[in-house]
Structures are given as C-alpha cells and as structure tokens.
Design an enzyme around this catalytic site. Structure first.
Site, PDB file in Angstrom:
ATOM      1  N   PHE A 263      45.114  19.016  54.887  1.00  5.02           N
ATOM      2  CA  PHE A 263      45.377  18.257  53.880  1.00  5.02           C
ATOM      3  C   PHE A 263      46.006  18.919  52.880  1.00  5.02           C
ATOM      4  O   PHE A 263      46.779  18.505  51.980  1.00  5.02           O
ATOM      5  CB  PHE A 263      43.869  17.921  53.344  1.00  5.02           C
ATOM      6  CG  PHE A 263      44.041  16.720  52.450  1.00  5.02           C
ATOM      7  CD1 PHE A 263      44.199  15.342  52.648  1.00  5.02           C
ATOM      8  CD2 PHE A 263      43.977  17.175  50.923  1.00  5.02           C
ATOM      9  CE1 PHE A 263      44.440  14.312  51.315  1.00  5.02           C
ATOM     10  CE2 PHE A 263      44.028  16.306  49.813  1.00  5.02           C
ATOM     11  CZ  PHE A 263      44.150  15.019  50.222  1.00  5.02           C
TER      12      PHE A 263
ATOM     13  N   HIS B 118      37.162  10.763  58.770  1.00  8.42           N
ATOM     14  CA  HIS B 118      38.089  10.594  58.015  1.00  8.42           C
ATOM     15  C   HIS B 118      39.510  11.082  58.657  1.00  8.42           C
ATOM     16  O   HIS B 118      40.582  11.574  58.068  1.00  8.42           O
ATOM     17  CB  HIS B 118      38.119  11.078  56.476  1.00  8.42           C
ATOM     18  CG  HIS B 118      37.828  12.565  56.381  1.00  8.42           C
ATOM     19  ND1 HIS B 118      36.830  13.346  56.313  1.00  8.42           N
ATOM     20  CD2 HIS B 118      38.621  13.670  56.134  1.00  8.42           C
ATOM     21  CE1 HIS B 118      36.684  14.448  56.241  1.00  8.42           C
ATOM     22  NE2 HIS B 118      37.993  14.699  55.981  1.00  8.42           N
TER      23      HIS B 118
ATOM     24  N   ASP C  96      36.119  15.383  65.284  1.00 12.40           N
ATOM     25  CA  ASP C  96      35.334  16.128  64.460  1.00 12.40           C
ATOM     26  C   ASP C  96      35.188  15.379  63.065  1.00 12.40           C
ATOM     27  O   ASP C  96      34.307  16.106  62.295  1.00 12.40           O
ATOM     28  CB  ASP C  96      36.530  17.351  64.061  1.00 12.40           C
ATOM     29  CG  ASP C  96      36.275  18.191  65.281  1.00 12.40           C
ATOM     30  OD1 ASP C  96      35.739  18.291  66.167  1.00 12.40           O
ATOM     31  OD2 ASP C  96      37.109  19.349  64.953  1.00 12.40           O
TER      32      ASP C  96
ATOM     33  N   ARG D  95      47.758  21.378  74.356  1.00  9.04           N
ATOM     34  CA  ARG D  95      48.849  21.678  73.480  1.00  9.04           C
ATOM     35  C   ARG D  95      49.117  22.821  72.894  1.00  9.04           C
ATOM     36  O   ARG D  95      49.926  23.209  72.316  1.00  9.04           O
ATOM     37  CB  ARG D  95      49.027  20.257  72.649  1.00  9.04           C
ATOM     38  CG  ARG D  95      49.193  19.392  73.159  1.00  9.04           C
ATOM     39  CD  ARG D  95      48.554  17.841  72.380  1.00  9.04           C
ATOM     40  NE  ARG D  95      48.713  16.496  72.802  1.00  9.04           N
ATOM     41  CZ  ARG D  95      48.192  15.956  73.819  1.00  9.04           C
ATOM     42  NH1 ARG D  95      46.946  16.657  74.428  1.00  9.04           N
ATOM     43  NH2 ARG D  95      48.405  14.686  74.273  1.00  9.04           N
TER      44      ARG D  95
ATOM     45  N   VAL E  43      44.189  18.343  63.706  1.00  9.25           N
ATOM     46  CA  VAL E  43      43.527  17.428  63.223  1.00  9.25           C
ATOM     47  C   VAL E  43      42.787  16.598  64.574  1.00  9.25           C
ATOM     48  O   VAL E  43      43.633  16.217  65.228  1.00  9.25           O
ATOM     49  CB  VAL E  43      44.156  16.330  62.463  1.00  9.25           C
ATOM     50  CG1 VAL E  43      43.077  15.475  61.576  1.00  9.25           C
ATOM     51  CG2 VAL E  43      45.112  17.161  61.153  1.00  9.25           C
TER      52      VAL E  43
HETATM   53  N1  INI Z   1      41.282  19.636  58.395  1.00  5.35           N
HETATM   54  C1  INI Z   1      42.103  20.046  59.717  1.00  5.35           C
HETATM   55  O1  INI Z   1      43.237  20.527  59.388  1.00  5.35           O
HETATM   56  N2  INI Z   1      41.817  19.429  60.392  1.00  5.35           N
HETATM   57  C2  INI Z   1      40.630  18.391  60.775  1.00  5.35           C
HETATM   58  O2  INI Z   1      40.360  17.967  62.015  1.00  5.35           O
HETATM   59  C3  INI Z   1      39.900  18.326  59.514  1.00  5.35           C
HETATM   60  N3  INI Z   1      38.740  17.414  59.911  1.00  5.35           N
HETATM   61  O3  INI Z   1      38.277  17.339  60.851  1.00  5.35           O
HETATM   62  O4  INI Z   1      38.019  17.116  58.746  1.00  5.35           O
HETATM   63  C4  INI Z   1      40.357  18.854  58.173  1.00  5.35           C
HETATM   64  N4  INI Z   1      39.787  18.673  57.202  1.00  5.35           N
HETATM   65  C5  INI Z   1      39.643  19.528  56.135  1.00  5.35           C
HETATM   66  C6  INI Z   1      40.833  18.978  55.176  1.00  5.35           C
HETATM   67  O5  INI Z   1      42.298  19.216  55.773  1.00  5.35           O
HETATM   68  C7  INI Z   1      40.613  19.572  53.627  1.00  5.35           C
HETATM   69  O6  INI Z   1      41.037  21.047  54.037  1.00  5.35           O
HETATM   70  C8  INI Z   1      39.395  19.241  53.210  1.00  5.35           C
HETATM   71  O7  INI Z   1      39.130  17.939  53.050  1.00  5.35           O
HETATM   72  C9  INI Z   1      39.723  19.918  51.502  1.00  5.35           C
HETATM   73  O8  INI Z   1      40.558  19.369  50.935  1.00  5.35           O
END
Ligand code: INI
Length: 158
Positions: free
Chosen positions: A62, A93, A90, A132, A86
């Site tokens: 994110f 969202h 897991d 991958r 992602v």
């Molecule tokens: N971030 C990821 O890179 N991969 C994921 O699968 C994931 N899941 O599963 O929630 C994930 N969540 C964290 C998100 O990217 C942010 O770091 C967090 O919400 C704080 O802003």
C-alpha cells in the site's frame, strides 16, 4: 519513419530506484534478488557503493505509490521498480490493497513522467507467490528487464 523503442544495451548510464515492501518478505526478498541479478547481468552496478541504484523499503505494498512518487519527483532516477506481494489468503482487504497500489503506481507514473514498474505479485496463495518468486520462475528478473526497456525508451524520447 522513426522507430522509437527501448534497448538493453545502454543500461550503464541508467539511474534506478527500487522500492520494496517488507510485507511477505519471504517473497519480496526473492524477487528483489532476481531483479538485482538481472540488473547486474545487464551492466548495472548493484554493489553497496553504487551511484546508479538505490533501494528503499516500505512496510507494505500500500505504501509503494507514495514512496515511488517522492523518489520519482527528485528527478534523479530514469526508472523506479516497485516490488511487493499481495496474497489473497492473507487478508480480507486483498482487493482494496491491490486496487490502491495498482491505481497509485499508474497515477504516479503518469504524473511524474518517470516510468514506475509494477512489480507487485498478486496471487491467491503463498504457493503461487513462491512459484513466481523463484520455485518455477523469478518474476523479479522480468521486472528488471521491463525497467531497462522503459528507462532507455523514456531517455531516448527526452
Ligand atoms: N501488504 C502487502 O504488501 N501484501 C499483503 O498481502 C498485505 N495484506 O495481506 O494485508 C499487505 N498489507 C499491508 C498494507 O500494504 C499496508 O502496509 C498496511 O495496511 C499499512 O498501511
């Protein structure tokens, strides 16, 4: 008629930033390794002292767009590579994270004029992500190739 295209032979003058998510770092460390291996084999200095390459770490996918945007705005990089994983299993969202990161990266790329490579694996399972990230293929290699092509393409148009 002009043919406008990138190449893989003028990499030595490219400046590259890689932004990597720590979330699922079992996967992101592997795609980072594949990415660095490809860059190194195409003449990029990937050593600790490199003046061609910088690597930034963010908590999760994110956060990839905002840090890519900050780096791209510096005007010192020809291309930025984002790396994340992602995994649907897991998180409930998954769709929100994938949608925000993909839209965010596309928008940063258009807004800054710096190509931002979308190196975010989006899979249903950890097994698919592992496949991958090296078990079958390492997509980090492909993201590096796409970065070299886009970096040289944008440079030749400027
Ligand atoms: N971030 C990821 O890179 N991969 C994921 O699968 C994931 N899941 O599963 O929630 C994930 N969540 C964290 C998100 O990217 C942010 O770091 C967090 O919400 C704080 O802003």
């Amino acid at each position: 008629m002009s043919t406008i295209e990138g190449n893989f032979t003028s990499s030595s003058n490219l400046r590259i930033a890689i932004v990597v998510a720590r979330f699922n770092d079992l996967i992101t460390n592997k795609i980072l390794s594949g990415c660095l291996d490809c860059l190194s084999r195409h003449g990029i200095d990937v050593s600790e002292t490199s003046s061609q390459l910088d690597i930034a770490w963010v908590p999760g996918s994110f956060e990839l767009p905002i840090v890519s945007q900050t780096l791209a705005r510096k005007g010192t990089y020809d291309v930025v590579i984002t790396l994340g994983a992602v995994i649907r299993g897991d998180t409930p969202h998954f769709d929100v994270v994938v949608s925000e990161v993909s839209k965010g990266i596309a928008s940063v790329s258009r807004e800054t004029g710096v190509p931002i490579i979308f190196g975010v694996l989006t899979t249903d399972t950890m097994q698919q992500a592992l496949e991958r990230a090296g078990i079958k293929n390492n997509l980090g290699w492909s993201y590096a190739l796409q970065a070299l092509e886009m970096g040289s393409l944008m440079k030749c148009m400027n």
